[in-house]
Design a protein around this motif. Structure first.
Motif, PDB file in Angstrom:
ATOM      1  N   LEU A 110       0.867  -1.169   0.000  1.00  0.00           N
ATOM      2  CA  LEU A 110       0.000   0.000   0.000  1.00  0.00           C
ATOM      3  C   LEU A 110       0.909   1.225   0.000  1.00  0.00           C
ATOM      4  O   LEU A 110       1.769   1.363   0.888  1.00  0.00           O
ATOM      5  CB  LEU A 110      -0.910   0.013   1.222  1.00  0.00           C
ATOM      6  N   ALA A 111       0.764   2.088  -0.997  1.00  0.00           N
ATOM      7  CA  ALA A 111       1.637   3.257  -1.112  1.00  0.00           C
ATOM      8  C   ALA A 111       0.809   4.527  -1.246  1.00  0.00           C
ATOM      9  O   ALA A 111      -0.308   4.501  -1.769  1.00  0.00           O
ATOM     10  CB  ALA A 111       2.564   3.117  -2.322  1.00  0.00           C
ATOM     11  N   ILE A 112       1.378   5.639  -0.787  1.00  0.00           N
ATOM     12  CA  ILE A 112       0.710   6.931  -0.883  1.00  0.00           C
ATOM     13  C   ILE A 112       1.660   7.916  -1.558  1.00  0.00           C
ATOM     14  O   ILE A 112       2.886   7.812  -1.428  1.00  0.00           O
ATOM     15  CB  ILE A 112       0.282   7.480   0.492  1.00  0.00           C
ATOM     16  N   PRO A 113       1.114   8.887  -2.304  1.00  0.00           N
ATOM     17  CA  PRO A 113       1.976   9.857  -2.974  1.00  0.00           C
ATOM     18  C   PRO A 113       2.572  10.866  -2.008  1.00  0.00           C
ATOM     19  O   PRO A 113       1.904  11.351  -1.098  1.00  0.00           O
ATOM     20  CB  PRO A 113       1.037  10.537  -3.975  1.00  0.00           C
ATOM     21  N   ASP A 114       3.845  11.157  -2.210  1.00  0.00           N
ATOM     22  CA  ASP A 114       4.521  12.214  -1.476  1.00  0.00           C
ATOM     23  C   ASP A 114       4.994  13.241  -2.497  1.00  0.00           C
ATOM     24  O   ASP A 114       4.674  13.137  -3.690  1.00  0.00           O
ATOM     25  CB  ASP A 114       5.695  11.643  -0.666  1.00  0.00           C
TER      26      ASP A 114
END
Length: 257
Positions: A111-115
Motif C-alpha cells: 500500500l503506497a501513498i503519494p509524497d
C-alpha cells in the motif's frame, strides 16, 4: 467540507481556528490552491489569508507549487496525515486486508501513498517465498517507473501532469525505463482509461508489478494497492490475472477511510 465545519464567513471563524480551517480546506481540495481561491472559500480579508498562508508555509505545513503562486500540502501536513492514517486501529484493519491478498495471490502486497517526490510505502505484507524483493515500509520510489507511481501520475489533471513531467527528471533505473515525457504521457492516458498500471522491469531489473487505485469518497486517488514479484516466478501477464482480487481489496481499503 463536513457539515459541522465552521461556517467560512468573515467573523464566523474564530481567530484561533482560522489556520486550521485553511489547512483543512487545502487538504479537502487535494490540489494546490491560490490565495484568491482561499479568500473566496473562507470569506476572510485578503491580507489575513495571505498572512495565514505565509505562516503555514514558513512552518512547513504548506509549500509553494511548481508555478510559485499556488500552495499545496507541505512536509509537516503530509506527515500529520501519514501519522493519522497509520494509527493503530486503522493499520490493523489495513494489514488484515493486505494479508488476505498476499496469501491469496502468493506475492508481496503493498500500500503506497503519494509524497512530494515519489510514492511512499505505507504498509506491506511479504510473500512467504524465500526469493523476494525487499522494499521496506517507508521506502520512497519514483513516480515515472513504478506501477504505483504511474497510477498516481495518471490521476493528475493534464495541466498538473505536464508541469510534473517537465520538472521531474525521468532518470533511467533500468534499460526498460521510459525516459521520454511524450511516450510516458501516452502510457499514462492508457493507464487512466483501463484503471490499472504496470511495471515491466522498469524500476528494478527482474521485477514486475501491477497497481490499482484506492479512491476516496470523491473518487480521488488517495493510495495505490500493488503486488510485485520476481520474473523468475511470475510474468507480468500472471500478475494482471490477479486484478479482480486487487480491485476488490482496494474497495475494502477505501471503506476504511
Amino acid at each position: 467540507m463536513a457539515a459541522d465545519a465552521p461556517d467560512k464567513k468573515e467573523g464566523q471563524i474564530p481567530t484561533n481556528l482560522r489556520l486550521l480551517v485553511l489547512l483543512e480546506e487545502v487538504a479537502r481540495r487535494g490540489v494546490a490552491v491560490k490565495p484568491a481561491e482561499m479568500i473566496e472559500a473562507m470569506g476572510l480579508p485578503k491580507p489575513t489569508v495571505h498572512r495565514l498562508m505565509q505562516t503555514a508555509e514558513a512552518e512547513g505545513f504548506l509549500q509553494r507549487d511548481l508555478d510559485g503562486r499556488a500552495y499545496g500540502a507541505g512536509p509537516r501536513l503530509r506527515q500529520l496525515a501519514l501519522s493519522i492514517v497509520s494509527s493503530e486501529h486503522l493499520r490493523t484493519a489495513r494489514l488484515s486486508i493486505l494479508k488476505s491478498v498476499a496469501e491469496e495471490l502468493g506475492e508481496t502486497c503493498n500500500l503506497a501513498i503519494p509524497d512530494r517526490e515519489g510514492m511512499i510505502y505505507l504498509d506491506r505484507v511479504e510473500t512467504k517465498w524465500p526469493l523476494r524483493i525487499q522494499l521496506p515500509i517507508g521506502s520512497q520510489v519514483p513516480f515515472h517507473c513504478t506501477a504505483s507511481g504511474k497510477m498516481y501520475l495518471s490521476s493528475l489533471k493534464p495541466s498538473v501532469l505536464e508541469a510534473v513531467l517537465r520538472a521531474c527528471p525521468l532518470e533511467a533505473a533500468t534499460r526498460r525505463t521510459c525516459t521520454d515525457p511524450d511516450a510516458l504521457a501516452g502510457e499514462l492516458k492508457t493507464i487512466r482509461d483501463r484503471g490499472y498500471s504496470t511495471d515491466d522491469e522498469e524500476f528494478i531489473a527482474g521485477m514486475v508489478a501491477v497497481a490499482v487505485p484506492v479512491r476516496d469518497a470523491r473518487n480521488r486517488l488517495m493510495a495505490t494497492l500493488s503486488i510485485h514479484a520476481p520474473v523468475q516466478r511470475r510474468s507480468l501477464q500472471d500478475l494482471t490475472a490477479f486484478l479482480p482480487s486487487l480491485q476488490k481489496a482496494a474497495k475494502e481499503l477505501a471503506e476504511l477511510a
